[in-house]
Design a protein around this motif. Structure first.
Motif, PDB file in Angstrom:
ATOM      1  N   LEU A  86      38.734 -22.182   3.626  1.00  0.00           N
ATOM      2  CA  LEU A  86      37.734 -21.810   4.630  1.00  0.00           C
ATOM      3  C   LEU A  86      37.266 -20.376   4.456  1.00  0.00           C
ATOM      4  O   LEU A  86      36.094 -20.062   4.721  1.00  0.00           O
ATOM      5  CB  LEU A  86      38.326 -22.003   6.034  1.00  0.00           C
ATOM      6  N   ARG A  87      38.144 -19.509   3.996  1.00  0.00           N
ATOM      7  CA  ARG A  87      37.733 -18.119   3.753  1.00  0.00           C
ATOM      8  C   ARG A  87      36.828 -18.030   2.538  1.00  0.00           C
ATOM      9  O   ARG A  87      35.834 -17.281   2.538  1.00  0.00           O
ATOM     10  CB  ARG A  87      38.981 -17.261   3.542  1.00  0.00           C
ATOM     11  N   VAL A  88      37.119 -18.801   1.510  1.00  0.00           N
ATOM     12  CA  VAL A  88      36.316 -18.761   0.289  1.00  0.00           C
ATOM     13  C   VAL A  88      34.903 -19.269   0.542  1.00  0.00           C
ATOM     14  O   VAL A  88      33.908 -18.686   0.076  1.00  0.00           O
ATOM     15  CB  VAL A  88      36.993 -19.589  -0.835  1.00  0.00           C
ATOM     16  N   ILE A  89      34.779 -20.334   1.337  1.00  0.00           N
ATOM     17  CA  ILE A  89      33.448 -20.889   1.608  1.00  0.00           C
ATOM     18  C   ILE A  89      32.717 -20.119   2.708  1.00  0.00           C
ATOM     19  O   ILE A  89      31.564 -20.415   3.018  1.00  0.00           O
ATOM     20  CB  ILE A  89      33.523 -22.378   1.982  1.00  0.00           C
ATOM     21  N   GLY A  90      33.409 -19.134   3.311  1.00  0.00           N
ATOM     22  CA  GLY A  90      32.750 -18.283   4.285  1.00  0.00           C
ATOM     23  C   GLY A  90      32.705 -18.836   5.693  1.00  0.00           C
ATOM     24  O   GLY A  90      31.931 -18.351   6.523  1.00  0.00           O
ATOM     25  N   PHE A  91      33.563 -19.808   6.006  1.00  0.00           N
ATOM     26  CA  PHE A  91      33.571 -20.382   7.356  1.00  0.00           C
ATOM     27  C   PHE A  91      34.354 -19.510   8.343  1.00  0.00           C
ATOM     28  O   PHE A  91      34.049 -19.494   9.527  1.00  0.00           O
ATOM     29  CB  PHE A  91      34.138 -21.793   7.329  1.00  0.00           C
ATOM     30  N   ILE A  92      35.378 -18.826   7.833  1.00  0.00           N
ATOM     31  CA  ILE A  92      36.152 -17.912   8.690  1.00  0.00           C
ATOM     32  C   ILE A  92      36.031 -16.511   8.121  1.00  0.00           C
ATOM     33  O   ILE A  92      35.804 -16.315   6.925  1.00  0.00           O
ATOM     34  CB  ILE A  92      37.629 -18.333   8.809  1.00  0.00           C
ATOM     35  N   ALA A  93      36.217 -15.553   9.007  1.00  0.00           N
ATOM     36  CA  ALA A  93      36.056 -14.159   8.610  1.00  0.00           C
ATOM     37  C   ALA A  93      37.331 -13.617   7.970  1.00  0.00           C
ATOM     38  O   ALA A  93      38.429 -14.052   8.297  1.00  0.00           O
ATOM     39  CB  ALA A  93      35.689 -13.312   9.834  1.00  0.00           C
TER      40      ALA A  93
END
Length: 276
Positions: free
Chosen positions: A269-276
């Motif tokens: 999720l961090r890699v795809i930019g969904f979470i900060a």
């Protein structure tokens, strides 16, 4: 009737249970060997001059037994009170029946109080202090453990020994109420921990909504966290906790797999930019 055990002998037997309740734990008899090891001094004193009764007591007290160790203090006290006043075959069978009847319900009570309450309340305090850079949380765990070991558990044993079988009937309603109250408190603390300690920070994404005449894109920011909080604060931490709880109920999932899965999910999720 006159008591056959001195206070010193009773405390000695009780501390044998504290240190040996899990000795030789196995899937066939679980705490059976630990209970037998605990009862050896009592068996020798009560049935030492009667080989047949001693043999029966050794067989009975090595049978399957499993409960929460602290609540086992009460069962042990009741057992000693019964066999002390009736060192006969009937007394042994009565004590065995009481052990069998109480180990399940008492395990539920003990797991709620000493498992859920201890882990949730004291664990959350310790974790919160650790996040703030304080090591006092470790001291809290240690103090609680010592309090249970040297203050609470001896009182449990004395209660079982003094009240005997009356404890089962006279206090059953109070113990049920205590268990329910402990469950509510534990669940409340777990809910507070999810809201305050589980982090699921949603990212702010930029979406092109139009473009200038020269082709320059016009971007608009969408703060996902603000939108989620407007629906319900800490929505995604709650959903993540619910998902983890559901997964732990599946046969193919265990705690180790779940931890690894959550770590991998956070990375993705961090890699795809969904979470900060």
């Amino acid at each position: 009737m006159k008591n056959k055990f001195t206070k010193q002998e009773l405390h000695h037997i009780h501390f044998r249970w504290i240190w040996q309740s899990q000795i030789g734990w196995n899937y066939e008899r679980m705490q059976g060997l630990g209970y037998l090891s605990t009862m050896l001094p009592a068996i020798d004193k009560l049935y030492g001059d009667n080989p047949e009764l001693k043999s029966k007591a050794l067989r009975v007290h090595s049978q399957f037994f499993n409960t929460q160790p602290a609540m086992g203090d009460i069962i042990l006290g009741i057992d000693l009170a019964i066999e002390e006043q009736s060192p006969t075959e009937q007394g042994i069978e009565t004590a065995a029946a009481v052990k069998t009847a109480l180990m399940g319900p008492f395990a539920g009570i003990g797991d709620t109080i000493f498992g859920m309450i201890t882990g949730a309340v004291f664990g959350s305090i310790a974790a919160s202090m650790a996040l703030e850079g304080s090591a006092i949380g470790i001291a809290i765990w240690t103090i609680w453990y010592l309090a249970v070991l040297f203050l609470i558990r001896p009182k449990f044993f004395d209660l079982g020994y003094k009240e005997g079988i009356k404890l089962v009937t006279s206090m059953s309603g109070k113990m049920n109420a205590l268990t329910e109250a402990a469950s509510v408190l534990g669940l409340t603390v777990v809910g507070c921990m999810i809201a305050s300690m589980v982090k699921f920070p949603l990212a702010t994404i930029s979406v092109q909504i139009s473009s200038e005449a020269d082709g320059t894109p016009i971007m608009k920011d969408f703060p996902l966290q603000v939108y989620a909080d407007s629906i319900m604060p800490n929505l995604f931490p709650a959903l993540l906790a619910a998902l983890c709880y559901w997964l732990l109920g599946q046969k193919w999932m265990n705690s180790n797999k779940l931890i690894i899965s959550v770590v991998l999910l956070a990375i993705v999720l961090r890699v795809i930019g969904f979470i900060a």
